[in-house]
Structures are given as C-alpha cells and as structure tokens.
Design a protein around this motif. Structure first.
Motif, PDB file in Angstrom:
ATOM      1  N   GLY A 173       0.420  -1.480  -0.011  1.00  0.00           N
ATOM      2  CA  GLY A 173      -0.043  -0.039   0.700  1.00  0.00           C
ATOM      3  C   GLY A 173       1.122   1.045  -0.023  1.00  0.00           C
ATOM      4  N   VAL A 174       0.145   1.946  -0.457  1.00  0.00           N
ATOM      5  CA  VAL A 174       1.652   2.908  -0.803  1.00  0.00           C
ATOM      6  C   VAL A 174       0.501   4.402  -0.810  1.00  0.00           C
ATOM      7  CG1 VAL A 174       2.865   4.808  -2.736  1.00  0.00           C
ATOM      8  CG2 VAL A 174       2.724   1.994  -2.320  1.00  0.00           C
ATOM      9  N   VAL A 175       0.982   5.934   0.366  1.00  0.00           N
ATOM     10  CA  VAL A 175      -0.542   6.624   0.681  1.00  0.00           C
ATOM     11  C   VAL A 175       0.375   8.040  -0.076  1.00  0.00           C
ATOM     12  CG1 VAL A 175      -1.217   8.063   2.180  1.00  0.00           C
ATOM     13  CG2 VAL A 175      -1.464   5.494   2.532  1.00  0.00           C
ATOM     14  N   ALA A 187       9.864  13.519   7.946  1.00  0.00           N
ATOM     15  CA  ALA A 187       9.174  12.838   7.099  1.00  0.00           C
ATOM     16  C   ALA A 187       9.106  11.079   7.773  1.00  0.00           C
ATOM     17  CB  ALA A 187       9.398  12.788   5.241  1.00  0.00           C
ATOM     18  N   LEU A 188      10.121  10.684   8.312  1.00  0.00           N
ATOM     19  CA  LEU A 188      11.007   9.440   8.501  1.00  0.00           C
ATOM     20  C   LEU A 188       9.488   9.456  10.090  1.00  0.00           C
ATOM     21  CD1 LEU A 188      11.998   6.460   8.233  1.00  0.00           C
ATOM     22  CD2 LEU A 188      14.042   7.979   9.525  1.00  0.00           C
ATOM     23  N   GLY A 195       2.265   4.749  11.858  1.00  0.00           N
ATOM     24  CA  GLY A 195       2.296   2.635  11.467  1.00  0.00           C
ATOM     25  C   GLY A 195       3.108   2.538  10.035  1.00  0.00           C
ATOM     26  N   ALA A 196       3.820   3.810   9.174  1.00  0.00           N
ATOM     27  CA  ALA A 196       4.040   3.122   8.159  1.00  0.00           C
ATOM     28  C   ALA A 196       5.156   2.841   7.964  1.00  0.00           C
ATOM     29  CB  ALA A 196       3.952   4.169   7.137  1.00  0.00           C
ATOM     30  N   GLU A 197       5.466   1.328   6.506  1.00  0.00           N
ATOM     31  CA  GLU A 197       7.388   0.727   7.065  1.00  0.00           C
ATOM     32  C   GLU A 197       7.629   1.657   6.684  1.00  0.00           C
ATOM     33  OE1 GLU A 197       6.535  -2.783   4.503  1.00  0.00           O
ATOM     34  OE2 GLU A 197       4.563  -3.062   6.102  1.00  0.00           O
ATOM     35  N   ILE A 210       6.959  15.143  -3.973  1.00  0.00           N
ATOM     36  CA  ILE A 210       5.768  13.995  -3.071  1.00  0.00           C
ATOM     37  C   ILE A 210       6.362  13.345  -2.343  1.00  0.00           C
ATOM     38  CG2 ILE A 210       4.020  14.872  -4.512  1.00  0.00           C
ATOM     39  CD1 ILE A 210       4.098  11.422  -5.333  1.00  0.00           C
ATOM     40  N   LEU A 211       5.470  12.959  -1.351  1.00  0.00           N
ATOM     41  CA  LEU A 211       6.278  11.829  -0.336  1.00  0.00           C
ATOM     42  C   LEU A 211       5.896  10.407  -0.616  1.00  0.00           C
ATOM     43  CD1 LEU A 211       6.831  13.549   3.181  1.00  0.00           C
ATOM     44  CD2 LEU A 211       8.349  12.826   1.600  1.00  0.00           C
ATOM     45  N   GLN A 212       5.868   9.655  -0.375  1.00  0.00           N
ATOM     46  CA  GLN A 212       5.014   8.214  -0.183  1.00  0.00           C
ATOM     47  C   GLN A 212       6.008   7.047   0.773  1.00  0.00           C
ATOM     48  OE1 GLN A 212       6.428   6.219  -4.328  1.00  0.00           O
ATOM     49  NE2 GLN A 212       4.724   7.160  -5.534  1.00  0.00           N
ATOM     50  N   PHE A 213       4.590   7.086   1.574  1.00  0.00           N
ATOM     51  CA  PHE A 213       4.585   6.400   2.607  1.00  0.00           C
ATOM     52  C   PHE A 213       4.051   5.030   3.154  1.00  0.00           C
ATOM     53  CE2 PHE A 213       4.205   9.961   4.138  1.00  0.00           C
ATOM     54  CZ  PHE A 213       5.157  10.526   5.609  1.00  0.00           C
TER      55      PHE A 213
END
Length: 285
Positions: A173-175, A187-188, A195-197, A210-213
């Motif tokens: 999954g990518v947000v 961002a980290l 709860g992102a990996e 952009i950022l992809q979580f």
C-alpha cells in the motif's frame, strides 16, 4: 464655416509637408524608426520560444498523463465494476484524477468505454542498464504488437525482457502526500508515528515533490487516517509494486536508465513502469 475648414486643411498639409522634408534631410530619423520597430518583432519571437520550450512540452506531458489514467480507469472498471463505492481501486484512481484536475468528461468517458473497448492487461518483466529490474504494466488490444514494441525499446536502450524481475518487488500500500516543506527527518518521524514501514521522496507526473508512505496492504487506510490526523495533506492511496532489492547505478547508468524509462512511458500501450533503481553514493563510485 467652409472657409475655416479649408484653412485648417491647408495648415495640416503644410505641417505634414514639413515633417516629410525634415525626415528626408535627417537620415538618423529613419534608423530611429527602424530601431523602434525591432522590439515588436522580437517580442513575438520570444513569446513563441517560451511556448515552444515550456508550454508545448508541459501540454504533451499532461496529455500522456491523462492517457495513462484513462487506461488505468479502464483496467479498474473491468476488474471491479464501474461503481467506486464497491471498487476500491477505482475510487482511489478517481481521487487521483481529481487531485490532478483531469477533465470530468474524460473520466466519465473512460468509465463508460471500459466495457466496449477491447484490450487485455499484461505485466512484462525486464532488466535494464546496470542490472536494474523493471515491471511494465501494459493495456493492449494486440499483445503481439505491444510485446514487439516493448522488446524493441528495451534492446535499443541496453535492456531486455526477462523472467524473474517480479521477485525483486512486493505488492504494498502506498499513501501519497504533499511534501509541503517537510524535511526528510520529519517525514521519517511521521512514517513511524503513522505506522508506515517506510517513506520515499519522489515527484509526481508534473515534477512536484511528494512523499510516498509505504505500508502493508491491510493497514493502508489506517496509515492514511493517521497521517491526516498528524496534519499531513494526503493526495491518494493505492496498491503499488515496491522494490525490496535495490540496484545501485552509477551516473552513466542512471542517465541511460532514465532515457529508457522515458521511452517506455511514451509508449501508448504502457500504463505504468516500476523499477528498483537507486543512485550510488560517492563511496560506491
């Protein structure tokens, strides 16, 4: 009254005659007039240059983006139906289309035409410059033609179709979220708290940061909600192929790989391309 009109006309004739005579006696006046008209000519040239160098490439890139989203909508509708309430993939795509200001008529046309237009979805595996791995999603009504075209592009840019590239990727999954001045460290921190990996810094189709979580498929909705509660403006959420085995490329290999990716994305049948490309650091060169 008629006499006054004749008198004014005579005086005007005398003034015009004087101006003409003086211009004939002063050559410098001609050069001044010529110099004055020059900026007008160059203004038009500069305007065309800006249109040619800026607007036309942007318009072409936007047209390609619209075409890609149209194809992705067609795929989503075929797989899960035309109702976004019961088709999560379609709902996510429609959200992305709205964020990118795609025309409503184009979106509706893609949904309505999904069933009528022939075509099948394929996922090609390939290797590129420096041993990088690629997954190429294709939607086509003639797989033989598309296969030959993809193969031609790969060979031309130092790559080849192959088996096994899929093993270098996981379905995740990518947000996607707006960068909005968020630093890499922040961002980290947000990724951990939500709860992102992982989190990756990238650009969208219009080259906006952009950022992809990255997260597990089952926790994608929860991660997005957590990011929103933390004040992050999320743009979309969806399923993507994310590499877990990066290929480190040097500068020359990166340039060749970039050219290859551009050529693939310009191919009308290609919907999306995923890669595991990473740049070598200074110690790795």
């Amino acid at each position: 009254m008629l006499g006054d009109m004749i008198l004014r006309a005579f005086r005007l004739t005398v003034r015009v005659s004087a101006v003409v005579q003086s211009s004939c006696q002063c050559p410098a006046l001609h050069s001044c007039r010529a110099l004055h008209s020059s900026p007008v000519l160059w203004a038009g040239h500069n305007k065309w240059s800006k249109v040619k160098d800026i607007k036309i490439p942007k318009d072409a890139a936007r047209a390609r983006m619209i075409a890609k989203y149209t194809m992705m909508i067609r795929i989503a509708v075929r797989e899960g139906g035309a109702n976004p309430e019961f088709n999560v993939a379609l709902a996510q795509l429609l959200e992305q289309c709205r964020n990118k200001n795609l025309p409503k008529a184009t979106i509706e046309g893609a949904i309505k035409g999904a069933k009528s237009k022939q075509g099948a979805q394929y996922l090609y595996e390939a290797s590129g410059p420096g041993g990088c791995m690629l997954l190429i999603e294709v939607l086509t009504d003639n797989n033989t033609r598309s296969h030959q075209e993809i193969k031609r592009i790969m060979v031309k840019h130092g790559g080849a179709l192959c088996e096994g590239a899929r093993r270098n990727f996981d379905r995740k999954g990518v947000v996607a979220a707006s960068r909005d001045g968020i630093s890499s460290e922040k961002a980290l921190e947000l990724a951990i708290e939500a709860g992102a990996e992982d989190v990756q810094e990238t650009e969208d189709e219009e080259e906006k940061p952009i950022l992809q979580f990255i997260c597990d498929i089952t926790s994608m909705k929860a991660v997005r909600s957590a990011l929103e509660s933390l004040g992050v403006h999320t743009l979309s959420a969806g399923l993507e192929f994310v590499s877990h085995t990066p290929s480190l490329l040097n500068h020359a290999q990166l340039e060749t790989a970039s050219t290859l990716l551009e050529a693939l994305n310009d191919c009308p049948d290609v919907v999306r391309v995923w890669d595991n490309i990473h740049a070598q650091n200074s110690q790795g060169n």
